[in-house]
Design a protein around this motif. Structure first.
Motif, PDB file in Angstrom:
ATOM      1  N   LEU A 144      27.307 -71.929  41.762  1.00  0.00           N
ATOM      2  CA  LEU A 144      27.339 -73.318  41.298  1.00  0.00           C
ATOM      3  C   LEU A 144      25.964 -73.764  40.838  1.00  0.00           C
ATOM      4  N   ASP A 145      25.945 -74.693  39.881  1.00  0.00           N
ATOM      5  CA  ASP A 145      24.686 -75.188  39.320  1.00  0.00           C
ATOM      6  C   ASP A 145      24.611 -76.698  39.516  1.00  0.00           C
ATOM      7  N   ALA A 146      23.641 -77.137  40.321  1.00  0.00           N
ATOM      8  CA  ALA A 146      23.421 -78.563  40.545  1.00  0.00           C
ATOM      9  C   ALA A 146      21.939 -78.780  40.794  1.00  0.00           C
ATOM     10  N   GLU A 147      21.504 -80.026  40.639  1.00  0.00           N
ATOM     11  CA  GLU A 147      20.096 -80.348  40.870  1.00  0.00           C
ATOM     12  C   GLU A 147      19.875 -80.632  42.348  1.00  0.00           C
ATOM     13  N   VAL A 148      18.834 -80.030  42.919  1.00  0.00           N
ATOM     14  CA  VAL A 148      18.472 -80.271  44.316  1.00  0.00           C
ATOM     15  C   VAL A 148      17.043 -80.790  44.339  1.00  0.00           C
ATOM     16  N   ILE A 149      16.840 -81.947  44.978  1.00  0.00           N
ATOM     17  CA  ILE A 149      15.508 -82.544  44.986  1.00  0.00           C
ATOM     18  C   ILE A 149      15.104 -82.940  46.404  1.00  0.00           C
ATOM     19  N   ALA A 150      13.809 -82.849  46.666  1.00  0.00           N
ATOM     20  CA  ALA A 150      13.233 -83.321  47.923  1.00  0.00           C
ATOM     21  C   ALA A 150      12.727 -84.734  47.699  1.00  0.00           C
ATOM     22  N   GLY A 151      13.122 -85.645  48.566  1.00  0.00           N
ATOM     23  CA  GLY A 151      12.683 -87.021  48.418  1.00  0.00           C
ATOM     24  C   GLY A 151      12.938 -87.814  49.676  1.00  0.00           C
ATOM     25  N   ASP A 152      12.138 -88.835  49.886  1.00  0.00           N
ATOM     26  CA  ASP A 152      12.227 -89.642  51.089  1.00  0.00           C
ATOM     27  C   ASP A 152      13.090 -90.871  50.840  1.00  0.00           C
ATOM     28  N   GLY A 153      14.390 -90.671  50.910  1.00  0.00           N
ATOM     29  CA  GLY A 153      15.303 -91.798  50.822  1.00  0.00           C
ATOM     30  C   GLY A 153      15.896 -92.041  49.451  1.00  0.00           C
ATOM     31  N   ILE A 154      16.754 -93.043  49.377  1.00  0.00           N
ATOM     32  CA  ILE A 154      17.537 -93.332  48.182  1.00  0.00           C
ATOM     33  C   ILE A 154      16.659 -93.707  46.990  1.00  0.00           C
ATOM     34  N   ARG A 155      15.447 -94.199  47.225  1.00  0.00           N
ATOM     35  CA  ARG A 155      14.579 -94.573  46.110  1.00  0.00           C
ATOM     36  C   ARG A 155      14.204 -93.377  45.248  1.00  0.00           C
ATOM     37  N   CYS A 156      14.352 -92.171  45.791  1.00  0.00           N
ATOM     38  CA  CYS A 156      14.036 -90.957  45.032  1.00  0.00           C
ATOM     39  C   CYS A 156      15.239 -90.443  44.245  1.00  0.00           C
ATOM     40  N   ALA A 157      16.382 -91.097  44.374  1.00  0.00           N
ATOM     41  CA  ALA A 157      17.609 -90.637  43.732  1.00  0.00           C
ATOM     42  C   ALA A 157      17.697 -91.122  42.288  1.00  0.00           C
ATOM     43  N   PRO A 158      18.524 -90.461  41.483  1.00  0.00           N
ATOM     44  CA  PRO A 158      18.764 -90.936  40.115  1.00  0.00           C
ATOM     45  C   PRO A 158      19.458 -92.303  40.120  1.00  0.00           C
ATOM     46  N   ARG A 159      19.416 -92.964  38.972  1.00  0.00           N
ATOM     47  CA  ARG A 159      20.125 -94.231  38.779  1.00  0.00           C
ATOM     48  C   ARG A 159      21.432 -93.947  38.039  1.00  0.00           C
ATOM     49  N   GLU A 160      22.233 -94.990  37.904  1.00  0.00           N
ATOM     50  CA  GLU A 160      23.492 -94.944  37.142  1.00  0.00           C
ATOM     51  C   GLU A 160      24.400 -93.824  37.636  1.00  0.00           C
ATOM     52  N   LEU A 161      24.608 -93.810  38.932  1.00  0.00           N
ATOM     53  CA  LEU A 161      25.506 -92.840  39.550  1.00  0.00           C
ATOM     54  C   LEU A 161      26.925 -93.390  39.586  1.00  0.00           C
ATOM     55  N   ALA A 162      27.884 -92.497  39.438  1.00  0.00           N
ATOM     56  CA  ALA A 162      29.281 -92.902  39.598  1.00  0.00           C
ATOM     57  C   ALA A 162      29.638 -93.039  41.067  1.00  0.00           C
ATOM     58  N   ALA A 163      29.020 -92.195  41.909  1.00  0.00           N
ATOM     59  CA  ALA A 163      29.322 -92.260  43.338  1.00  0.00           C
ATOM     60  C   ALA A 163      28.177 -91.658  44.142  1.00  0.00           C
ATOM     61  N   ILE A 164      27.991 -92.223  45.312  1.00  0.00           N
ATOM     62  CA  ILE A 164      27.079 -91.680  46.322  1.00  0.00           C
ATOM     63  C   ILE A 164      27.933 -91.252  47.504  1.00  0.00           C
TER      64      ILE A 164
END
Length: 333
Positions: A241-261
């Motif tokens: 499977l191919d997906a983006e994996v990121i290290a970040g401290d909390g939701i502020r590091c997440a992308p915007r305009e998501l369909a679902a969390i």
């Protein structure tokens, strides 16, 4: 100042040289030890350290490629992770000093006596601030450990076929499926189309399932822990499977305009209980969701998340309740 750091500074004469501080807290310890460097696997701590001490702390799952003459490990909660970290450090320190510091309630006495003994004769140097400092001279340096060889792989039987899960030492629910994720896995149908986020991805169980079930959706997996990020990448690879994996401290590091969390959010950090990451997620989720975006979350039944969800996102439904957990769903209002 973290009490573990205070214990180190009571013996500051031992740490005036090129010492590597592994798993260090985000306090002023590097400022007090100007020749020291850091190694962190917590993205939030690393961000704070980088802001204050640029270039002096390294982030990742491997010992930094830097010169050091001794090392201090801040004892992690997981014994398996501590074993890996101690071996990785001891392999770089033949004949040199390796220190272990931690809180008494975190098991530092046992770890000092038992886990350090693999490398020499351990001795307790100090006990204060409800913490202890231990030291060993590395008489029998081990080979450098192969982190991937320490991974545990297990298979989940899901409706759309088996899923291989790979977890590394220190990752939440290492080597097994936790009860909360098991319940959430049963309630991932009918998500809105568009980008999806697995918040607090751990070993990548939820994120990999989402990518397989919604192959046309961009899926991002986010975690604060470098070992979780590495585990999620291994899980995705094990399933093609191919997906983006990121290290970040909390939701502020997440992308915007998501369909679902989608999340099985953590509420423990080390030996301490910590709800901050989840409460911040609930307060700020709406700013990361599309107009009718959705959040789906599993949590222990005793945690009063439903009022927070309704306050900051919209009407909250309980999709399922079982075995002490609830699955909540809310759409951005």
């Amino acid at each position: 100042m973290d009490p573990r750091s205070e214990v180190l500074l009571r013996q500051a004469e031992l740490f005036g040289g090129r010492v590597l501080l592994a798993g260090l807290p985000a306090d002023d310890l590097l400022g007090s030890l100007p020749a020291a460097s850091g190694w962190s696997w917590h993205a939030g701590d690393q961000s704070a350290l980088e802001a204050r001490f640029a270039g002096r702390s390294h982030f990742g799952v491997e010992v930094p490629d830097t010169d050091f003459d001794s090392a201090v490990l801040f004892l992690p909660k997981s014994r398996e992770l501590a074993d890996y970290l101690l071996q990785a450090l001891a392999a770089r320190l033949p004949g040199a000093a390796l220190y272990l510091v931690g809180e008494k309630r975190g098991g530092i006495e046992r770890a000092g006596k038992q886990q350090l003994a693999a490398y020499g004769k351990p001795r307790k140097l100090d006990s204060a601030r409800h913490c202890q400092l231990w030291q060993v001279s590395v008489e029998t340096p081990p080979p450098a450990p192969d982190l991937n060889a320490l991974a545990q792989t297990f298979s989940l039987s899901l409706a759309d076929g088996p899923l291989q899960v790979v977890s590394l030492p220190g990752v939440f629910s290492h080597g097994r499926l936790d009860r909360g994720s098991a319940l959430l896995l049963l309630h991932l149908d009918g998500l809105p189309s568009g980008p999806l986020l697995d918040f607090g991805c751990g070993a990548g169980v939820i994120g990999a399932t989402l990518k397989r079930r919604y192959p046309d959706s961009a899926v991002t997996l986010l975690d604060v822990d470098a070992f979780a990020v590495a585990s999620s990448r291994l899980t995705l690879a094990a399933n093609g499977l191919d997906a983006e994996v990121i290290a970040g401290d909390g939701i502020r590091c997440a992308p915007r305009e998501l369909a679902a969390i989608i999340s099985n959010p953590p509420f423990h950090q080390g030996v301490h209980t910590d709800y901050q990451a989840t409460e911040t997620l609930l307060r700020e989720a709406a700013s990361h969701l599309l107009g009718k975006g959705q959040m789906r979350l599993v949590a222990n039944s005793f945690l009063r998340y439903a009022p927070l969800i309704e306050q900051h996102l919209g009407a909250c439904r309980t999709l399922a309740e079982d075995d002490g957990f609830r699955v909540y769903q809310a759409n951005r209002g």
